[in-house]
Design an enzyme around this catalytic site. Structure first.
Site, PDB file in Angstrom:
ATOM      1  N   GLY A 106      -5.512  10.433 -50.707  1.00 20.50           N
ATOM      2  CA  GLY A 106      -4.455   9.954 -51.590  1.00 20.50           C
ATOM      3  C   GLY A 106      -4.682  10.246 -53.058  1.00 20.50           C
ATOM      4  O   GLY A 106      -4.179   9.534 -53.909  1.00 20.50           O
ATOM      5  N   GLY A 107      -5.446  11.304 -53.333  1.00 19.36           N
ATOM      6  CA  GLY A 107      -5.628  11.721 -54.716  1.00 19.36           C
ATOM      7  C   GLY A 107      -6.808  11.060 -55.416  1.00 19.36           C
ATOM      8  O   GLY A 107      -7.127  11.398 -56.547  1.00 19.36           O
TER       9      GLY A 107
ATOM     10  N   LYS B 218       5.212   9.299 -50.727  1.00 17.39           N
ATOM     11  CA  LYS B 218       6.313  10.165 -50.315  1.00 17.39           C
ATOM     12  C   LYS B 218       7.638   9.432 -50.447  1.00 17.39           C
ATOM     13  O   LYS B 218       7.715   8.225 -50.198  1.00 17.39           O
ATOM     14  CB  LYS B 218       6.104  10.600 -48.860  1.00 17.39           C
ATOM     15  CG  LYS B 218       4.886  11.493 -48.688  1.00 17.39           C
ATOM     16  CD  LYS B 218       4.545  11.697 -47.233  1.00 17.39           C
ATOM     17  CE  LYS B 218       3.279  12.536 -47.115  1.00 17.39           C
ATOM     18  NZ  LYS B 218       2.707  12.476 -45.759  1.00 17.39           N
TER      19      LYS B 218
ATOM     20  N   GLU C  76     -12.823  23.471 -54.085  1.00 17.37           N
ATOM     21  CA  GLU C  76     -11.926  24.508 -53.581  1.00 17.37           C
ATOM     22  C   GLU C  76     -10.997  25.008 -54.684  1.00 17.37           C
ATOM     23  O   GLU C  76     -10.883  24.400 -55.749  1.00 17.37           O
ATOM     24  CB  GLU C  76     -11.155  24.036 -52.337  1.00 17.37           C
ATOM     25  CG  GLU C  76     -10.335  22.795 -52.490  1.00 17.37           C
ATOM     26  CD  GLU C  76      -9.767  22.278 -51.150  1.00 17.37           C
ATOM     27  OE1 GLU C  76      -8.699  21.677 -51.192  1.00 17.37           O
ATOM     28  OE2 GLU C  76     -10.370  22.480 -50.078  1.00 17.37           O
TER      29      GLU C  76
ATOM     30  N   LYS D 152     -13.704  14.964 -44.715  1.00 16.41           N
ATOM     31  CA  LYS D 152     -12.951  16.173 -45.061  1.00 16.41           C
ATOM     32  C   LYS D 152     -13.782  17.444 -45.010  1.00 16.41           C
ATOM     33  O   LYS D 152     -13.266  18.509 -44.665  1.00 16.41           O
ATOM     34  CB  LYS D 152     -12.301  15.995 -46.429  1.00 16.41           C
ATOM     35  CG  LYS D 152     -11.244  14.920 -46.363  1.00 16.41           C
ATOM     36  CD  LYS D 152     -10.368  14.882 -47.570  1.00 16.41           C
ATOM     37  CE  LYS D 152      -9.449  13.698 -47.424  1.00 16.41           C
ATOM     38  NZ  LYS D 152     -10.218  12.425 -47.257  1.00 16.41           N
TER      39      LYS D 152
ATOM     40  N   ASN E 257      -4.433  13.364 -40.970  1.00 14.19           N
ATOM     41  CA  ASN E 257      -4.186  11.925 -40.857  1.00 14.19           C
ATOM     42  C   ASN E 257      -4.295  11.554 -39.383  1.00 14.19           C
ATOM     43  O   ASN E 257      -3.558  12.088 -38.559  1.00 14.19           O
ATOM     44  CB  ASN E 257      -2.792  11.559 -41.366  1.00 14.19           C
ATOM     45  CG  ASN E 257      -2.601  11.934 -42.827  1.00 14.19           C
ATOM     46  OD1 ASN E 257      -1.573  12.440 -43.214  1.00 14.19           O
ATOM     47  ND2 ASN E 257      -3.606  11.696 -43.640  1.00 14.19           N
TER      48      ASN E 257
ATOM     49  N   HIS F 143       4.191  20.506 -50.071  1.00 14.19           N
ATOM     50  CA  HIS F 143       3.413  19.784 -49.072  1.00 14.19           C
ATOM     51  C   HIS F 143       4.113  19.943 -47.723  1.00 14.19           C
ATOM     52  O   HIS F 143       5.214  19.449 -47.546  1.00 14.19           O
ATOM     53  CB  HIS F 143       3.320  18.307 -49.472  1.00 14.19           C
ATOM     54  CG  HIS F 143       2.619  17.443 -48.476  1.00 14.19           C
ATOM     55  ND1 HIS F 143       1.642  16.544 -48.812  1.00 14.19           N
ATOM     56  CD2 HIS F 143       2.756  17.339 -47.146  1.00 14.19           C
ATOM     57  CE1 HIS F 143       1.212  15.935 -47.725  1.00 14.19           C
ATOM     58  NE2 HIS F 143       1.883  16.399 -46.696  1.00 14.19           N
TER      59      HIS F 143
ATOM     60  N   ARG G 239      -3.417   9.136 -37.403  1.00 10.73           N
ATOM     61  CA  ARG G 239      -2.576   7.994 -37.049  1.00 10.73           C
ATOM     62  C   ARG G 239      -1.134   8.468 -36.904  1.00 10.73           C
ATOM     63  O   ARG G 239      -0.822   9.618 -37.218  1.00 10.73           O
ATOM     64  CB  ARG G 239      -2.614   6.973 -38.186  1.00 10.73           C
ATOM     65  CG  ARG G 239      -2.145   7.592 -39.489  1.00 10.73           C
ATOM     66  CD  ARG G 239      -1.846   6.601 -40.589  1.00 10.73           C
ATOM     67  NE  ARG G 239      -1.083   7.237 -41.644  1.00 10.73           N
ATOM     68  CZ  ARG G 239      -1.566   7.973 -42.621  1.00 10.73           C
ATOM     69  NH1 ARG G 239      -2.859   8.201 -42.692  1.00 10.73           N
ATOM     70  NH2 ARG G 239      -0.773   8.506 -43.522  1.00 10.73           N
TER      71      ARG G 239
HETATM   72  C1  MV4 Z   1      -4.973  19.819 -53.779  1.00 11.07           C
HETATM   73  C2  MV4 Z   1      -4.003  20.218 -54.726  1.00 11.07           C
HETATM   74  C3  MV4 Z   1      -4.055  21.507 -55.203  1.00 11.07           C
HETATM   75  N1  MV4 Z   1      -5.029  22.351 -54.779  1.00 11.07           N
HETATM   76  N2  MV4 Z   1      -5.912  20.690 -53.385  1.00 11.07           N
HETATM   77  C4  MV4 Z   1      -3.593  15.222 -53.482  1.00 11.07           C
HETATM   78  C5  MV4 Z   1      -3.925  14.203 -52.465  1.00 11.07           C
HETATM   79  C6  MV4 Z   1      -4.887  14.809 -51.516  1.00 11.07           C
HETATM   80  N3  MV4 Z   1      -4.430  14.579 -50.189  1.00 11.07           N
HETATM   81  C7  MV4 Z   1      -4.933  16.256 -51.830  1.00 11.07           C
HETATM   82  N4  MV4 Z   1      -4.151  16.453 -53.020  1.00 11.07           N
HETATM   83  C8  MV4 Z   1      -4.040  17.667 -53.618  1.00 11.07           C
HETATM   84  N5  MV4 Z   1      -4.971  18.584 -53.248  1.00 11.07           N
HETATM   85  C9  MV4 Z   1      -5.931  21.938 -53.895  1.00 11.07           C
HETATM   86  N6  MV4 Z   1      -6.877  22.777 -53.498  1.00 11.07           N
HETATM   87  C10 MV4 Z   1      -3.025  19.292 -55.107  1.00 11.07           C
HETATM   88  C11 MV4 Z   1      -3.035  18.017 -54.554  1.00 11.07           C
HETATM   89  C12 MV4 Z   1      -1.949  17.158 -54.963  1.00 11.07           C
HETATM   90  C13 MV4 Z   1      -0.921  16.815 -54.070  1.00 11.07           C
HETATM   91  C14 MV4 Z   1      -0.941  17.220 -52.739  1.00 11.07           C
HETATM   92  C15 MV4 Z   1       0.066  16.875 -51.880  1.00 11.07           C
HETATM   93  C16 MV4 Z   1       1.127  16.131 -52.337  1.00 11.07           C
HETATM   94  C17 MV4 Z   1       1.183  15.693 -53.634  1.00 11.07           C
HETATM   95  C18 MV4 Z   1       0.157  16.029 -54.519  1.00 11.07           C
HETATM   96  C19 MV4 Z   1       0.224  15.606 -55.838  1.00 11.07           C
HETATM   97  C20 MV4 Z   1      -0.789  15.937 -56.705  1.00 11.07           C
HETATM   98  C21 MV4 Z   1      -1.879  16.707 -56.260  1.00 11.07           C
END
Ligand code: MV4
Length: 447
Positions: free
Chosen positions: A164-165, A237, A200, A116, A290, A208, A292
């Protein structure tokens, strides 16, 4: 074009790849586990090879057995689908070493975007909008403290190898940040064997939005517009739709083109998705890429007419993309609901067992992607998704009406599914007026 490909996956995506291959005149070999021995999609494959027991670690994740199956059957290429080995650069490399084409990016391109911190650097260079934060890995705690005070709290600490968090920590002040960095580093080492973390700005109440892209081996890349995947629960999702609502055409095109530029800069071939968060002001910040084909790819297929899976096989065989960007135009609106064998009233408990009633919806603009039929026994070993219901309409309101109608036609018994939850979400005023953020499903479920 390949004469024969091997499909290293199962379920609806294995079936989707079989269909694409058949249209291209390509034979298919399906590997399967003992838990899938009587699975319906295997009947459509030209050949099948059993690669082990039910647990994924004994079958769908066994690189040695999958490669052996490809060699035994003279398969020229392997399609990994999604999940399992799809984003495993080592697997892509083993394929190359064995002179088998991996239907997806080169291991180098996969690693370039899978890391990343590196992905974010490439994105900056490509003009893809990213969150403000550290330029790379946090080397010194004090450097993170300084950047955080510049960009302002709250901030988020993330692992470069995460996803995935996993391995994320939010900090609202300097004391919390000091703890968060150390904790995130330790968690990253334990989970991924890579302790690199970056910082960040944290965005709350985000949506999203992701951009579907396709690249070939000749330096071309196109985007297939975007999808909104804001309706999630615990990073799973539930509903995806496209094009993402509430974005001006100018901003949409600029972000989509910047995603295609990132894929070009990464010399990426195959299907990919560039994920973003969007705030109320339609400002975009890239999250990750992603590398894929994704579960929700049919949404993009329905609004553009591009067959993403066929295209991914074509470009892997060396063909240039069969579409130019100006041939790809938006048509209407599509929505996908993931039908999972989970009980929403029992904390989404998985529901393995036999499907006795399986009554399907139909009509104009209704597409069902499923490997299930009446009498199908859902094995306990895998993901609980048993189908995807996708509808297309001339606009968002028609698509919503079609989805409601299609959901009401669908009858599944005796196992519980996510269908009643989808009905609730599709009827909610927040969904209809697309006034929701990434926390809305979980908030609704708490009520
Ligand atoms: C974040 C965010 C808020 N601010 N980054 C969650 C999984 C990973 N792919 C990145 N994620 C997040 N990154 C910043 N700078 C909030 C999340 C996030 C989230 C992102 C997309 C869809 C669902 C989510 C649920 C919780 C947190």
């Amino acid at each position: 074009m390949f004469g024969r490909i091997l499909i290293a996956n199962r379920g609806e995506i294995a079936l989707r790849i079989i269909r694409a291959a058949r249209e291209l005149g390509v034979e298919t070999v399906c590997v399967y586990s003992l838990a899938d021995a009587d699975a319906p999609w295997l009947e459509l494959a030209d050949q099948t090879v059993c690669i082990g027991k039910g647990p994924s670690a004994d079958s769908y994740l066994r690189i040695d057995r999958i490669i052996s199956a490809a060699e035994m059957t003279d398969a020229e290429a392997i399609h990994p689908g999604y999940g399992f080995l799809a984003e495993n650069a080592h697997f892509a490399e083993v394929c190359r070493d064995c002179h088998i084409e991996f239907i997806g990016p080169s291991p180098e391109a996969m690693s370039r975007l899978g890391d990343k911190i590196n992905c974010k650097k490439l994105a900056r260079a490509a003009g893809t909008p990213v969150f403000p934060g550290t330029d790379g890995e946090i080397e010194e705690l004090e450097e993170a403290v300084e950047i955080a005070s510049e960009i302002g709290y709250p901030v988020i600490v993330k692992a470069t190898a995460g996803g995935g968090g996993k391995g994320m920590r939010i900090a609202h002040n300097v004391a919390a940040l000091r703890t968060a960095v150390t904790a995130a580093q330790q968690e990253a080492i334990a989970s991924f064997g890579n302790g690199a973390v970056y910082l960040e700005k944290f965005l709350d109440h985000a949506r999203h939005v992701e951009v579907q892209v396709l690249g070939d081996k000749h330096g071309n890349a196109v985007h297939l517009y975007n999808r909104d995947c804001t309706s999630q629960r615990r990073h799973q999702k539930l509903i995806e739709e496209g094009p993402a609502p509430g974005i001006s055409p100018e901003i949409r095109d600029r972000v989509c083109e910047s995603a295609a530029e990132l894929i070009r800069k990464a010399e990426y071939s195959g299907a990919a998705t560039v994920e973003f968060l969007m705030n109320e002001k339609q400002e975009f910040f890239m999250l990750e890429v992603n590398t894929r084909v994704q579960v929700e790819h049919p949404v993009s297929e329905m609004i553009t007419g591009v067959d993403i899976v066929k295209e991914s096989i074509r470009v892997a065989s060396g063909d240039p993309l069969s579409w130019t960007q100006d041939q790809i135009t938006l048509r209407g609106h599509a929505i996908e609901c993931r039908i999972n064998a989970e009980d929403p009233s029992k904390n989404f408990m998985p529901q393995p067992g036999t499907i006795e009633t399986w009554q399907l919806p139909g009509g104009p603009g209704v597409r069902l992607e499923t490997h299930v039929r009446t009498g199908y026994r859902i094995p306990p070993n895998y993901d609980s998704m048993i189908g995807k219901l996708i509808v297309h309409g001339r606009d968002r309101n028609e698509a919503i009406a079609r989805m409601r109608s299609a959901l009401s036609e669908m009858k599944v018994a005796p196992i519980a599914t996510t269908i009643p939850l989808h009905q609730r979400l599709l009827n909610h005023h927040a969904f209809v007026s697309h006034d929701f953020d990434i926390n809305w499903v979980e908030r609704l479920l708490e009520e």
